[in-house]
Scaffold this motif. Structure first.
Motif, PDB file in Angstrom:
ATOM      1  N   ALA A  29      33.536  53.821  53.857  1.00  0.00           N
ATOM      2  CA  ALA A  29      33.385  53.324  52.487  1.00  0.00           C
ATOM      3  C   ALA A  29      32.225  52.344  52.401  1.00  0.00           C
ATOM      4  N   THR A  30      31.523  52.390  51.297  1.00  0.00           N
ATOM      5  CA  THR A  30      30.377  51.507  51.090  1.00  0.00           C
ATOM      6  C   THR A  30      30.725  50.304  50.231  1.00  0.00           C
ATOM      7  N   LYS A  31      31.918  50.325  49.635  1.00  0.00           N
ATOM      8  CA  LYS A  31      32.397  49.195  48.850  1.00  0.00           C
ATOM      9  C   LYS A  31      33.878  49.009  49.137  1.00  0.00           C
ATOM     10  N   SER A  32      34.386  47.848  48.775  1.00  0.00           N
ATOM     11  CA  SER A  32      35.822  47.612  48.859  1.00  0.00           C
ATOM     12  C   SER A  32      36.267  47.031  47.522  1.00  0.00           C
ATOM     13  N   PRO A  33      36.995  47.793  46.704  1.00  0.00           N
ATOM     14  CA  PRO A  33      37.602  49.083  47.016  1.00  0.00           C
ATOM     15  C   PRO A  33      36.602  50.230  46.942  1.00  0.00           C
TER      16      PRO A  33
ATOM     17  N   ASN B 272      54.743  28.097  57.193  1.00  0.00           N
ATOM     18  CA  ASN B 272      55.652  27.761  56.103  1.00  0.00           C
ATOM     19  C   ASN B 272      54.955  27.793  54.754  1.00  0.00           C
ATOM     20  N   ALA B 273      53.699  27.435  54.726  1.00  0.00           N
ATOM     21  CA  ALA B 273      52.926  27.419  53.487  1.00  0.00           C
ATOM     22  C   ALA B 273      51.457  27.624  53.842  1.00  0.00           C
ATOM     23  N   GLY B 274      50.690  27.951  52.838  1.00  0.00           N
ATOM     24  CA  GLY B 274      49.256  28.111  53.059  1.00  0.00           C
ATOM     25  C   GLY B 274      48.881  29.396  53.742  1.00  0.00           C
ATOM     26  N   ARG B 275      49.785  30.381  53.718  1.00  0.00           N
ATOM     27  CA  ARG B 275      49.430  31.682  54.279  1.00  0.00           C
ATOM     28  C   ARG B 275      48.387  32.370  53.404  1.00  0.00           C
ATOM     29  N   MET B 276      47.682  33.300  54.004  1.00  0.00           N
ATOM     30  CA  MET B 276      46.854  34.200  53.208  1.00  0.00           C
ATOM     31  C   MET B 276      47.779  35.103  52.403  1.00  0.00           C
ATOM     32  N   GLY B 277      47.298  35.582  51.272  1.00  0.00           N
ATOM     33  CA  GLY B 277      48.167  36.280  50.341  1.00  0.00           C
ATOM     34  C   GLY B 277      48.043  37.790  50.398  1.00  0.00           C
ATOM     35  N   MET B 278      48.454  38.414  49.288  1.00  0.00           N
ATOM     36  CA  MET B 278      48.402  39.863  49.105  1.00  0.00           C
ATOM     37  C   MET B 278      47.372  40.176  48.030  1.00  0.00           C
ATOM     38  N   SER B 279      46.571  41.204  48.259  1.00  0.00           N
ATOM     39  CA  SER B 279      45.595  41.601  47.250  1.00  0.00           C
ATOM     40  C   SER B 279      45.971  42.945  46.648  1.00  0.00           C
ATOM     41  N   ASN B 280      45.596  43.133  45.397  1.00  0.00           N
ATOM     42  CA  ASN B 280      45.691  44.424  44.715  1.00  0.00           C
ATOM     43  C   ASN B 280      44.372  44.625  43.977  1.00  0.00           C
ATOM     44  N   MET B 281      43.503  45.403  44.580  1.00  0.00           N
ATOM     45  CA  MET B 281      42.174  45.595  44.005  1.00  0.00           C
ATOM     46  C   MET B 281      42.228  46.609  42.863  1.00  0.00           C
ATOM     47  N   TRP B 282      41.139  46.687  42.103  1.00  0.00           N
ATOM     48  CA  TRP B 282      41.135  47.568  40.943  1.00  0.00           C
ATOM     49  C   TRP B 282      39.713  47.977  40.600  1.00  0.00           C
ATOM     50  N   ALA B 283      39.595  48.983  39.749  1.00  0.00           N
ATOM     51  CA  ALA B 283      38.278  49.495  39.372  1.00  0.00           C
ATOM     52  C   ALA B 283      38.325  50.007  37.939  1.00  0.00           C
ATOM     53  N   TRP B 284      37.151  49.995  37.294  1.00  0.00           N
ATOM     54  CA  TRP B 284      37.051  50.504  35.931  1.00  0.00           C
ATOM     55  C   TRP B 284      35.728  51.230  35.764  1.00  0.00           C
ATOM     56  N   ALA B 285      35.640  52.020  34.720  1.00  0.00           N
ATOM     57  CA  ALA B 285      34.436  52.815  34.467  1.00  0.00           C
ATOM     58  C   ALA B 285      34.141  52.811  32.970  1.00  0.00           C
ATOM     59  N   GLU B 286      33.055  53.500  32.602  1.00  0.00           N
ATOM     60  CA  GLU B 286      32.641  53.573  31.206  1.00  0.00           C
ATOM     61  C   GLU B 286      32.761  55.012  30.709  1.00  0.00           C
TER      62      GLU B 286
ATOM     63  N   PRO C  45      36.697  35.841  37.810  1.00  0.00           N
ATOM     64  CA  PRO C  45      35.308  36.262  38.068  1.00  0.00           C
ATOM     65  C   PRO C  45      35.060  37.647  37.477  1.00  0.00           C
ATOM     66  N   TYR C  46      33.920  37.818  36.878  1.00  0.00           N
ATOM     67  CA  TYR C  46      33.609  39.113  36.272  1.00  0.00           C
ATOM     68  C   TYR C  46      33.576  40.183  37.365  1.00  0.00           C
ATOM     69  N   PRO C  47      34.236  41.314  37.140  1.00  0.00           N
ATOM     70  CA  PRO C  47      34.310  42.361  38.176  1.00  0.00           C
ATOM     71  C   PRO C  47      32.976  43.072  38.376  1.00  0.00           C
ATOM     72  N   ARG C  48      32.215  42.607  39.330  1.00  0.00           N
ATOM     73  CA  ARG C  48      30.910  43.187  39.629  1.00  0.00           C
ATOM     74  C   ARG C  48      31.036  44.645  40.049  1.00  0.00           C
ATOM     75  N   ASP C  49      30.033  45.430  39.711  1.00  0.00           N
ATOM     76  CA  ASP C  49      29.999  46.847  40.093  1.00  0.00           C
ATOM     77  C   ASP C  49      31.258  47.588  39.655  1.00  0.00           C
ATOM     78  N   HIS C  50      31.864  47.121  38.559  1.00  0.00           N
ATOM     79  CA  HIS C  50      33.061  47.763  38.017  1.00  0.00           C
ATOM     80  C   HIS C  50      34.235  47.730  38.993  1.00  0.00           C
ATOM     81  N   HIS C  51      34.294  46.692  39.818  1.00  0.00           N
ATOM     82  CA  HIS C  51      35.366  46.573  40.798  1.00  0.00           C
ATOM     83  C   HIS C  51      35.980  45.177  40.757  1.00  0.00           C
ATOM     84  N   GLY C  52      37.298  45.114  40.787  1.00  0.00           N
ATOM     85  CA  GLY C  52      37.995  43.878  41.112  1.00  0.00           C
ATOM     86  C   GLY C  52      38.213  43.876  42.612  1.00  0.00           C
ATOM     87  N   GLN C  53      37.579  42.982  43.323  1.00  0.00           N
ATOM     88  CA  GLN C  53      37.462  43.100  44.775  1.00  0.00           C
ATOM     89  C   GLN C  53      38.559  42.332  45.522  1.00  0.00           C
ATOM     90  N   TRP C  54      38.322  42.122  46.814  1.00  0.00           N
ATOM     91  CA  TRP C  54      39.336  41.584  47.732  1.00  0.00           C
ATOM     92  C   TRP C  54      39.932  40.270  47.272  1.00  0.00           C
TER      93      TRP C  54
END
Length: 756
Positions: A257-261, A342-356, A378-387
Motif C-alpha cells: 500500500a502507498t497510503k494508510s488507509p 493502567n492509563a496512558g495506553r495507545m488507543g484504537m484507530s478507525n480510519m476512513w476515506a471519502w471521494a467526489e 484535522p482536515y482529511p488530506r488526500d481524502h483520507h482520515g488517517q492513523w
C-alpha cells in the motif's frame, strides 16, 4: 364415525397439544443464509458473548439479510431480538442503529436497535406461525451501524431469554442443539491463535520447518491490521541485521500500500489466504474465535474455539501454542504472567476515506454523532482520515472495546457531518464516504511476560542480548491525545499525536531477543506480535506489523526445534541456541516435510540481503561494472541522507550545502583497461548548477562541473564525467565538493564501466 367419537378425537388432540412444552427457535444472526450488506462483527465476543451482524452502510441502508428457519409447531410466537441502541450510553438522541425484522415478508411493529444502552433482548410482539419453513429478514433503516445478535421465537409468554454475556452459554447450546462434546482437532505440533502478520509468520515458518500447524483466525480474512478490513500499511524494515534471512516470509505476504488507509486491492486478502493454504502442513481455521483453554499446571494442553457462523465448537490439542492475538488472550486464559498500563495506553484507530461524485450527494444529519465543526478535527488530506483518528487512551481496552470503536464511529460521522451539513458544506457538496473501518485497529493492551522484558533503555543503549534476532527499525513511537483537538471532548479525545524517540537504528535495526517471545511461566507458550514481553515504552518500536511478522518467523523455527528435541521454548535458548542460529540463516522458502527431514532450498529463494537489508532503491549489484554507493564514500563536513528523489541507487543519497563538505568515492580496478566514469544524481531546482567534480587516477587528474539542476542523460540518473586508463590494482577516486556549487550538492553513486 359417531358424533361421540368425533368429539373424543378433538378432545384428545386438545389435551395432547396443551401438554406439549413451549416451542422455541433461536436464530443466531451470524448464521443467516444471505447476510446481504450486513457485516459479521466478531471483535467483542469476550464482552457480550457472541458475534453479531452490523449494518455498516456509511449512512446508506444496507441490503437485507435473509434466512429460512423451520418452526417446530403452529402457534403464537413471542419475538425477542438481542440488540442495543449503540449511542444510548452517551444519552445521544436519534437511535442511528434502527432496523426491522420481517417474518414471511410481514414487518414487525417494532424498530429494533432503538432502545437500551447495553445488549438486551428487545421485545418484538407476537406473530402467528404455522409449522414448517419461515423466512426471516433483517432490514436496515439507516446505514448507521445497527446491530443484531440473535432472534428468539417462543410460544411461551414471558419467555425472555437469559442475557448472559458468557460465550456459548448452556442456554444457547441447548437452543442450538450443539453436541455436548466439541469436535477434536489433534496431532498439531503448533497451534497458532491469531491470523495477523505475527500469526501468519509463525504458521508459515513452522510449517516449512516441518511442524504440523493449526492456524486459528476469528475473521474471514488474514492479515489483521494489515488486511482490507483495517488497512494499516505494513511498516518496519525487514531482511537486515544479525539474521537478514528473517523477513523473507513477511516479504511474500506484506502489502504494498502507498497510503494508510490504502485501497481494498492493495491488501490482497486472497493472496494471503492462498499463501497459507498452499502449505500442506497448515490447517487454516478462519472464522473461529478462541475462547477457552485447558491447562495442566503450567502447561497448556488445549484451546477451544467456535465457528463464528455456525457455533460449532472445536478443541485444538497441540504440543506447543503461539499467542498471536494481539491482546495476549490465550496467555491470560492460561494464567501466564502479564502486564498492562493502567492509563496512558495507545488507543484504537478507525480510519476512513471519502471521494467526489459528479453531482451533489446528500448526507443525513447526525445529531447522535459527536458535535463537531471543521475546526474540531484535522482536515482529511488526500481524502483520507488517517492513523491519528484514535481514541480510548484511558478506557478499558479489553472490557469496553466496543464503546471505544463506537466512539470512533461517532467522531468520524460527526466530522463528515461538519463537512457536508455545517461549515464545510459549501466545499463538499459532491463528497461521499467510500470506506470506514468498523474493525478497530488497537495498538496496545496486555503484554505477556517472558524471561526478558525489553525496555526502552535497553533499546536506546543498544544493549546486546546474545539471542537478539528480530531487527526493530521503527522509532519508539508512542501516541497521546493531541491537545489541539482534545479540548471539546477531554474525557475521550479522538485525535492523536505521535511522539518519536529516533534513537533506534532504522537501517540495521535493534535486535529484539528471542527470550521476549515465550512465556516465563507457561512452559509451552510462545507469543508473537504486540503482546510480547516488553514495557509500554519499548512496545512503541516493536509493534509495527513487519516487525511482528518477523517475530512469528523466529517462533515458527524455534517450535520445530522444540518438537525435534522434545523440549520447551526456554530450552531453545538455554541448550539449543546453535540449532536456532542455523535455522535463522536459512532462506524463508527453505522447507522440509517433517522436523527430522532435510531442508530443500527452492530455486526461487530470495538472494541473501546484507546487514542493512535489501536496497530500497536500484540494486547496485544489478548494474554494469563497479558501483560505489554514497554510503561507502568518505564524507567530510555535514551531509544529509535523503530518499525523496527517485530513482536512487541502493538506500538513498547524500546531499549537502556545507561550504566545507566533500564526498570521495574510491575504487580499485579489477583488471587493466580504459574505464568510463559515471556519476549518479537526481535533479532538483535547489541543486547546484556548477558542482565541482574531480577524478584522480595515478596517471592524471581531471576536473569538471556538473549542472545538477538538469536531468542526467543515462539510465538511473547517471552522467558520464570522463574516461581513465587504469592498470589492474590501481585506485581511482572521484571527489565532489560544495565550494562554488551554487546550491545543494547531490551524491548518489559512481560507476566504472570497462570499455575495452
Amino acid at each position: 364415525m359417531s358424533r361421540c367419537s368425533v368429539l373424543l378425537s378433538v378432545f384428545t388432540v386438545f389435551v395432547a397439544t396443551s401438554a406439549l412444552p413451549a416451542a422455541s427457535v433461536l436464530v443466531e444472526a451470524e448464521s443467516f443464509d444471505e447476510p446481504g450488506g450486513w457485516k459479521l462483527d466478531t471483535q467483542f465476543i469476550r464482552e457480550m458473548g457472541s458475534p453479531y451482524l452490523l449494518a455498516h452502510g456509511l449512512g446508506r441502508p444496507v441490503s437485507d439479510a435473509k434466512t429460512t428457519i423451520t418452526v417446530p409447531e403452529t402457534g403464537t410466537y413471542h419475538v425477542h431480538v438481542r440488540t442495543k441502541d449503540w449511542v444510548a450510553r452517551w444519552n445521544a438522541e436519534g437511535a442511528p442503529g434502527r432496523f426491522q425484522v420481517l417474518i414471511n415478508g410481514e414487518t414487525l411493529d417494532v424498530d429494533f436497535g432503538s432502545t437500551g444502552a447495553e445488549w438486551f433482548w428487545q421485545p418484538g410482539g407476537t406473530v402467528e406461525l404455522e409449522k414448517g419453513e419461515v423466512t426471516l429478514t433483517l432490514r436496515d433503516l439507516t446505514g448507521f451501524d445497527g446491530r443484531c445478535d440473535a432472534i428468539y421465537l417462543s410460544t411461551e409468554d414471558n419467555d425472555t431469554p437469559p442475557n448472559s454475556g458468557r460465550i456459548l452459554s448452556e442456554w444457547r447450546r441447548e437452543q442450538l442443539n450443539l453436541p455436548n462434546e466439541p469436535i477434536v482437532e489433534s496431532g498439531y505440533d503448533l497451534v497458532v491463535i491469531g491470523g495477523g502478520y505475527s500469526g501468519m509468520g509463525a504458521a508459515i515458518s513452522a510449517a516449512r520447518s516441518g511442524c504440523r500447524v493449526a492456524l486459528i483466525q476469528d475473521r474471514p480474512v488474514l492479515g489483521g491490521n494489515g488486511s482490507s478490513e483495517v488497512r494499516v500499511w505494513a511498516m518496519g524494515n525487514i531482511r537486515r541485521g544479525k539474521y537478514p534471512r528473517i523477513g523473507e516470509i513477511v516479504e511474500e505476504f506484506a502489502d504494498k500500500a502507498t497510503k494508510s488507509p490504502g485501497t481494498f486491492e492493495e491488501f490482497e486478502d486472497a493472496k494471503k489466504e492462498a499463501l497459507v493454504r498452499a502449505e500442506s502442513n497448515i490447517d487454516l481455521f478462519l472464522n473461529h474465535h478462541a475462547y477457552q483453554v485447558e491447562t495442566d499446571g503450567d502447561h497448556l494442553t488445549a484451546v477451544y474455539a467456535f465457528d463464528t457462523r455456525t457455533s460449532a465448537d472445536r478443541r485444538f490439542e497441540g504440543t506447543l501454542f503461539c499467542d498471536a492475538t494481539g491482546h495476549g488472550t490465550i496467555g491470560f486464559l492460561a494464567g501466564a504472567d502479564w502486564d498492562m498500563e493502567n492509563a496512558g495506553r495507545m488507543g484504537m484507530s478507525n480510519m476512513w476515506a471519502w471521494a467526489e461524485a459528479d453531482e451533489k450527494v446528500n448526507f443525513p444529519e447526525t445529531p447522535w454523532a459527536l458535535d463537531l465543526t471543521m475546526k474540531d478535527f484535522p482536515y482529511p488530506r488526500d481524502h483520507h482520515g488517517q492513523w491519528f483518528w484514535e481514541s480510548g487512551f484511558d478506557k478499558d481496552a479489553l472490557g469496553d472495546a466496543e464503546a471505544i470503536r463506537d466512539w470512533n464511529l461517532r467522531a468520524v460521522y460527526g466530522a463528515f457531518n461538519a463537512m457536508k451539513n455545517r461549515d464545510g458544506a459549501s466545499k463538499h457538496e459532491t463528497a461521499y464516504l467510500t470506506w470506514m473501518a468498523y474493525i478497530g485497529g488497537p495498538r496496545e493492551s496486555r503484554r505477556l511476560m517472558g524471561d526478558v522484558i525489553l525496555t526502552a533503555d535497553d533499546i536506546t543503549a543498544k544493549k546486546d542480548f546474545p539471542d537478539g534476532c528480530v531487527p526493530s527499525t521503527w522509532s519508539i513511537d508512542l501516541h497521546y491525545p493531541k491537545q489541539q483537538y482534545a479540548k471539546k471532548y477531554p474525557e475521550n479525545p479522538f485525535i492523536s499525536v505521535a511522539e518519536h524517540d529516533r534513537s533506534v537504528d532504522r537501517n540495521y535495526g535493534y535486535p529484539v531477543p528471542y527470550r521476549c517471545f515465550y512465556s516465563r511461566n507457561i512452559d509451552n507458550l510462545f507469543m508473537a506480535g504486540r503482546c510480547i514481553s516488553v514495557t509500554h515504552e519499548a512496545l512503541g518500536t516493536v509493534r509495527v506489523m513487519k516487525t511482528c511478522g518477523m517475530m512469528g518467523e523466529v517462533v515458527g523455527k524455534a517450535a520445530s526445534i522444540c518438537v525435534l528435541r522434545d523440549c520447551f521454548p526456554r530450552d531453545v535458548y538455554e541448550r539449543y541456541w546453535s540449532d536456532l542460529d542455523v535455522l535463522l540463516k536459512l532462506p524463508g522458502k527453505a522447507y522440509r516435510q517433517d522436523v527430522e527431514g532435510v531442508f530443500t532450498i527452492p530455486d526461487d529463494a530470495l538472494p541473501l540481503a546484507g546487514p542493512l537489508g535489501p536496497p530500497s532503491g536500484i540494486d547496485p549489484a544489478k548494474l554494469e561494472g563497479i558501483v560505489i554507493d554514497d554510503r561507502d564514500a568518505l564524507k567530510t563536513g555535514h551531509w544529509t541522507e535523503g530518499t525523496g528523489l527517485k530513482p536512487y541507487i541502493a538506500f538513498g543519497y547524500a546531499y549537502s550545502t556545507d561550504p566545507k563538505a566533500s564526498l570521495t568515492y574510491r575504487a580499485t580496478a579489477p583488471k587493466s583497461g580504459e574505464y568510463e566514469v559515471r556519476l549518479a544524481y537526481q535533479p532538483h531546482e535547489n541543486r547546484g548548477a556548477e558542482v565541482p567534480v574531480t577524478i584522480h587516477s595515478p596517471a592524471s587528474t581531471q576536473s569538471i562541473q556538473v549542472n545538477m539542476q538538469k536531468p542526467a542523460p543515462h539510465d538511473h540518473g547517471f552522467i558520464s564525467i570522463g574516461n581513465v586508463r587504469l592498470k589492474e590494482g590501481e585506485e581511482i577516486s572521484v571527489v565532489l565538493r560544495t565550494t562554488g556549487a551554487g546550491g545543494n550538492v547531490h551524491g548518489d553513486a559512481v560507476q566504472l564501466i570497462l570499455t575495452d
